[in-house]
Design a protein around this motif. Structure first.
Motif, PDB file in Angstrom:
ATOM      1  N   LEU A   1       0.840  -1.205   0.000  1.00 25.33           N
ATOM      2  CA  LEU A   1       0.000   0.000   0.000  1.00 25.33           C
ATOM      3  C   LEU A   1       0.871   1.250   0.000  1.00 25.33           C
ATOM      4  O   LEU A   1       1.950   1.272   0.624  1.00 25.33           O
ATOM      5  CB  LEU A   1      -0.926  -0.007   1.221  1.00 25.33           C
ATOM      6  CG  LEU A   1      -1.967  -1.140   1.260  1.00 25.33           C
ATOM      7  CD1 LEU A   1      -2.757  -1.109   2.562  1.00 25.33           C
ATOM      8  CD2 LEU A   1      -2.916  -1.047   0.078  1.00 25.33           C
ATOM      9  N   PHE A   2       0.361   2.288  -0.666  1.00 21.40           N
ATOM     10  CA  PHE A   2       1.140   3.517  -0.838  1.00 21.40           C
ATOM     11  C   PHE A   2       1.334   4.250   0.490  1.00 21.40           C
ATOM     12  O   PHE A   2       0.367   4.478   1.227  1.00 21.40           O
ATOM     13  CB  PHE A   2       0.437   4.471  -1.806  1.00 21.40           C
ATOM     14  CG  PHE A   2       0.217   3.910  -3.178  1.00 21.40           C
ATOM     15  CD1 PHE A   2       1.216   3.197  -3.833  1.00 21.40           C
ATOM     16  CD2 PHE A   2      -0.991   4.108  -3.841  1.00 21.40           C
ATOM     17  CE1 PHE A   2       1.017   2.679  -5.108  1.00 21.40           C
ATOM     18  CE2 PHE A   2      -1.202   3.599  -5.115  1.00 21.40           C
ATOM     19  CZ  PHE A   2      -0.198   2.882  -5.741  1.00 21.40           C
ATOM     20  N   THR A   3       2.556   4.665   0.719  1.00 22.95           N
ATOM     21  CA  THR A   3       2.833   5.546   1.863  1.00 22.95           C
ATOM     22  C   THR A   3       2.736   7.014   1.437  1.00 22.95           C
ATOM     23  O   THR A   3       2.753   7.910   2.283  1.00 22.95           O
ATOM     24  CB  THR A   3       4.256   5.311   2.416  1.00 22.95           C
ATOM     25  OG1 THR A   3       5.169   5.430   1.315  1.00 22.95           O
ATOM     26  CG2 THR A   3       4.391   3.940   3.059  1.00 22.95           C
TER      27      THR A   3
ATOM     28  N   TYR B   1      -1.332   3.179   3.236  1.00 18.23           N
ATOM     29  CA  TYR B   1      -0.579   2.269   4.104  1.00 18.23           C
ATOM     30  C   TYR B   1      -1.062   2.374   5.552  1.00 18.23           C
ATOM     31  O   TYR B   1      -1.319   1.362   6.215  1.00 18.23           O
ATOM     32  CB  TYR B   1       0.908   2.614   3.984  1.00 18.23           C
ATOM     33  CG  TYR B   1       1.808   1.835   4.911  1.00 18.23           C
ATOM     34  CD1 TYR B   1       2.007   0.468   4.727  1.00 18.23           C
ATOM     35  CD2 TYR B   1       2.472   2.465   5.975  1.00 18.23           C
ATOM     36  CE1 TYR B   1       2.832  -0.256   5.582  1.00 18.23           C
ATOM     37  CE2 TYR B   1       3.304   1.758   6.820  1.00 18.23           C
ATOM     38  CZ  TYR B   1       3.474   0.396   6.623  1.00 18.23           C
ATOM     39  OH  TYR B   1       4.286  -0.315   7.468  1.00 18.23           O
ATOM     40  N   GLU B   2      -1.241   3.607   6.037  1.00 17.18           N
ATOM     41  CA  GLU B   2      -1.735   3.792   7.415  1.00 17.18           C
ATOM     42  C   GLU B   2      -3.136   3.192   7.570  1.00 17.18           C
ATOM     43  O   GLU B   2      -3.453   2.568   8.585  1.00 17.18           O
ATOM     44  CB  GLU B   2      -1.765   5.289   7.768  1.00 17.18           C
ATOM     45  CG  GLU B   2      -0.385   5.904   7.932  1.00 17.18           C
ATOM     46  CD  GLU B   2      -0.424   7.438   7.930  1.00 17.18           C
ATOM     47  OE1 GLU B   2       0.466   8.026   8.552  1.00 17.18           O
ATOM     48  OE2 GLU B   2      -1.326   8.044   7.291  1.00 17.18           O
ATOM     49  N   PHE B   3      -3.959   3.372   6.536  1.00 19.32           N
ATOM     50  CA  PHE B   3      -5.305   2.778   6.573  1.00 19.32           C
ATOM     51  C   PHE B   3      -5.175   1.253   6.708  1.00 19.32           C
ATOM     52  O   PHE B   3      -5.872   0.624   7.513  1.00 19.32           O
ATOM     53  CB  PHE B   3      -6.079   3.129   5.289  1.00 19.32           C
ATOM     54  CG  PHE B   3      -7.456   2.546   5.242  1.00 19.32           C
ATOM     55  CD1 PHE B   3      -8.550   3.267   5.686  1.00 19.32           C
ATOM     56  CD2 PHE B   3      -7.676   1.253   4.754  1.00 19.32           C
ATOM     57  CE1 PHE B   3      -9.838   2.727   5.663  1.00 19.32           C
ATOM     58  CE2 PHE B   3      -8.951   0.701   4.727  1.00 19.32           C
ATOM     59  CZ  PHE B   3     -10.027   1.441   5.173  1.00 19.32           C
ATOM     60  N   GLY B   4      -4.265   0.657   5.925  1.00 16.40           N
ATOM     61  CA  GLY B   4      -4.082  -0.805   5.957  1.00 16.40           C
ATOM     62  C   GLY B   4      -3.658  -1.298   7.326  1.00 16.40           C
ATOM     63  O   GLY B   4      -4.122  -2.354   7.791  1.00 16.40           O
TER      64      GLY B   4
ATOM     65  N   ILE C   1       1.012  -6.072   5.758  1.00 24.32           N
ATOM     66  CA  ILE C   1       0.787  -4.764   5.120  1.00 24.32           C
ATOM     67  C   ILE C   1       2.168  -4.186   4.826  1.00 24.32           C
ATOM     68  O   ILE C   1       2.923  -3.864   5.743  1.00 24.32           O
ATOM     69  CB  ILE C   1       0.020  -3.799   6.056  1.00 24.32           C
ATOM     70  CG1 ILE C   1      -1.223  -4.455   6.661  1.00 24.32           C
ATOM     71  CG2 ILE C   1      -0.325  -2.500   5.339  1.00 24.32           C
ATOM     72  CD1 ILE C   1      -2.310  -4.779   5.695  1.00 24.32           C
ATOM     73  N   GLN C   2       2.494  -4.065   3.565  1.00 27.98           N
ATOM     74  CA  GLN C   2       3.849  -3.643   3.197  1.00 27.98           C
ATOM     75  C   GLN C   2       3.839  -2.283   2.506  1.00 27.98           C
ATOM     76  O   GLN C   2       2.974  -2.040   1.647  1.00 27.98           O
ATOM     77  CB  GLN C   2       4.480  -4.719   2.322  1.00 27.98           C
ATOM     78  CG  GLN C   2       4.587  -6.023   3.102  1.00 27.98           C
ATOM     79  CD  GLN C   2       5.221  -7.151   2.321  1.00 27.98           C
ATOM     80  OE1 GLN C   2       5.531  -7.011   1.136  1.00 27.98           O
ATOM     81  NE2 GLN C   2       5.418  -8.266   2.994  1.00 27.98           N
ATOM     82  N   PRO C   3       4.779  -1.411   2.891  1.00 25.11           N
ATOM     83  CA  PRO C   3       4.795  -0.062   2.309  1.00 25.11           C
ATOM     84  C   PRO C   3       5.334  -0.050   0.881  1.00 25.11           C
ATOM     85  O   PRO C   3       6.241  -0.810   0.542  1.00 25.11           O
ATOM     86  CB  PRO C   3       5.748   0.704   3.240  1.00 25.11           C
ATOM     87  CG  PRO C   3       6.630  -0.345   3.839  1.00 25.11           C
ATOM     88  CD  PRO C   3       5.836  -1.623   3.891  1.00 25.11           C
TER      89      PRO C   3
END
Ligand SMILES: NC(=O)c1ccc[n+]([C@@H]2O[C@H](COP(=O)([O-])OP(=O)(O)OC[C@H]3O[C@@H](n4cnc5c(N)ncnc54)[C@H](OP(=O)(O)O)[C@@H]3O)[C@@H](O)[C@H]2O)c1
Length: 296
Positions: free
Chosen positions: A193-195, A233-236, A250-252
């Motif tokens: 997921l996008f940071t 990413y924070e949401f994930g 959950i990977q950045p």
């Protein structure tokens, strides 16, 4: 199911979509609701579900004439930016032309019209965005929604243009990204997921409440987002924690790691002061995810 307390007739287009399920269910408490679908027939208890192709412009007018709605919430769209980028004409027919035609029909009948636009009308470099801030969409989807906003307001200034943030939920009729992510993590597969992409995530149930509020109280542009500014990413990470799943899956990653047809703005988080002043009180992401986990 008990009859709704009024006989006011509400037309909800795109009832078979993700948000349609939330809006139809919430609206059925106070309206006689007719919800339309196109390719995916559906059944929502207490809702009159009907087929309508919104790119058949004669069909829209005839449908309107028969139903004689007292209000319209227009959700139907090609809502995927990548799909718009790859089918400019097909997506424009539903995202712009149909949306403007519905506005004209509502203007003629002098009934409330709520159009669902997007936070992607902004370029993502000046967040948090207020309603009057300059627009500069970077994707075709954002450009189509902006064109529709401008044409609708030109023809019907009383219309409400609701710019929706990224939405999440668990509609049984149309799975959202949340369900896809959860299934993947439960299989033990990592998700990246996008940071560096920030939104104001909004739950489906809060979105429905906001749109019904707009139907009754708003005209012009209204931002409907959630209470938090978060990267995907924070949401994930919050999602994994709430659903008791390993956060290590959950990977950045960065937007630039994942080439896609539609360009994506970095930060389209929104200021929702105007909606709050009308009585909109969205929950934060953690509260809303817990509600989804509990089946609310
Ligand atoms: N989801 C988000 O995070 C998000 C964020 C910002 C803004 N929005 C906006 O919010 C609205 C609702 O989004 P959503 O996520 O619920 O969309 P969605 O799940 O993709 O649903 C789209 C709906 O549009 C209908 N539709 C598509 N083409 C049609 C046509 N030619 N005639 C009639 N109906 C047609 C679909 O019907 P069938 O499936 O039956 O074919 C479906 O009911 C859209 O305007 C979207 O652009 C969404």
């Amino acid at each position: 199911m008990p009859s709704p307390p009024t006989s006011r007739q509400l037309l909800v287009t795109g009832a078979s979509g993700f948000l349609g399920w939330y809006v139809c269910r919430a609206a059925a408490a106070t309206f006689q609701v007719t919800g339309t679908y196109h390719r995916h027939p559906l059944s929502i208890s207490g809702v009159n579900n009907q087929s309508l192709n919104l790119t058949d412009f004669g069909a829209i007018a005839a449908f309107f004439q028969t139903l004689q709605p007292d209000g319209v919430i227009h959700l139907a769209a090609e809502s995927k930016p990548n799909a718009c980028q790859m089918d400019p004409e097909g997506s424009r027919a539903i995202n712009v032309t149909a949306s403007v035609q519905l506005a004209e029909l509502c203007a003629e009948a002098a009934i409330p019209y709520v159009f669902t636009s997007t936070d992607l009308v902004f370029d993502g470099h000046h967040a948090p965005y207020r309603e009057a801030d300059p627009v500069a969409p970077v994707s075709l989807y954002g450009k189509q929604k902006l064109e529709a906003e401008q044409e609708i307001l030109r023809r019907y200034p009383q219309a409400a243009i609701c710019r929706m943030s990224l939405m999440f939920g668990a509609a049984p009729t149309a799975p959202s990204f949340l369900q896809t992510f959860l299934e993947q993590i439960r299989r033990g597969e990592p998700i990246r997921l996008f940071t560096d992409e920030f939104r104001s995530p909004l739950s489906g149930r809060d979105a429905a409440t906001g749109l019904l509020l707009a139907l009754e109280k708003a005209s012009g542009i209204l931002h409907l987002g959630g209470g938090d500014r978060l990267s995907r990413y924070e949401f994930g990470l919050i999602m994994a924690e709430v659903f008791g799943l390993p956060q290590t899956l959950i990977q950045p990653c960065s937007q630039s790691d994942v080439p896609m047809p539609a360009p994506r703005p970095p930060d389209v988080s929104v200021d929702i002061s105007r909606a709050r002043a009308l009585g909109f009180t969205p929950g934060n992401v953690r509260e809303e995810l817990i509600a989804i986990r509990e089946g609310c």
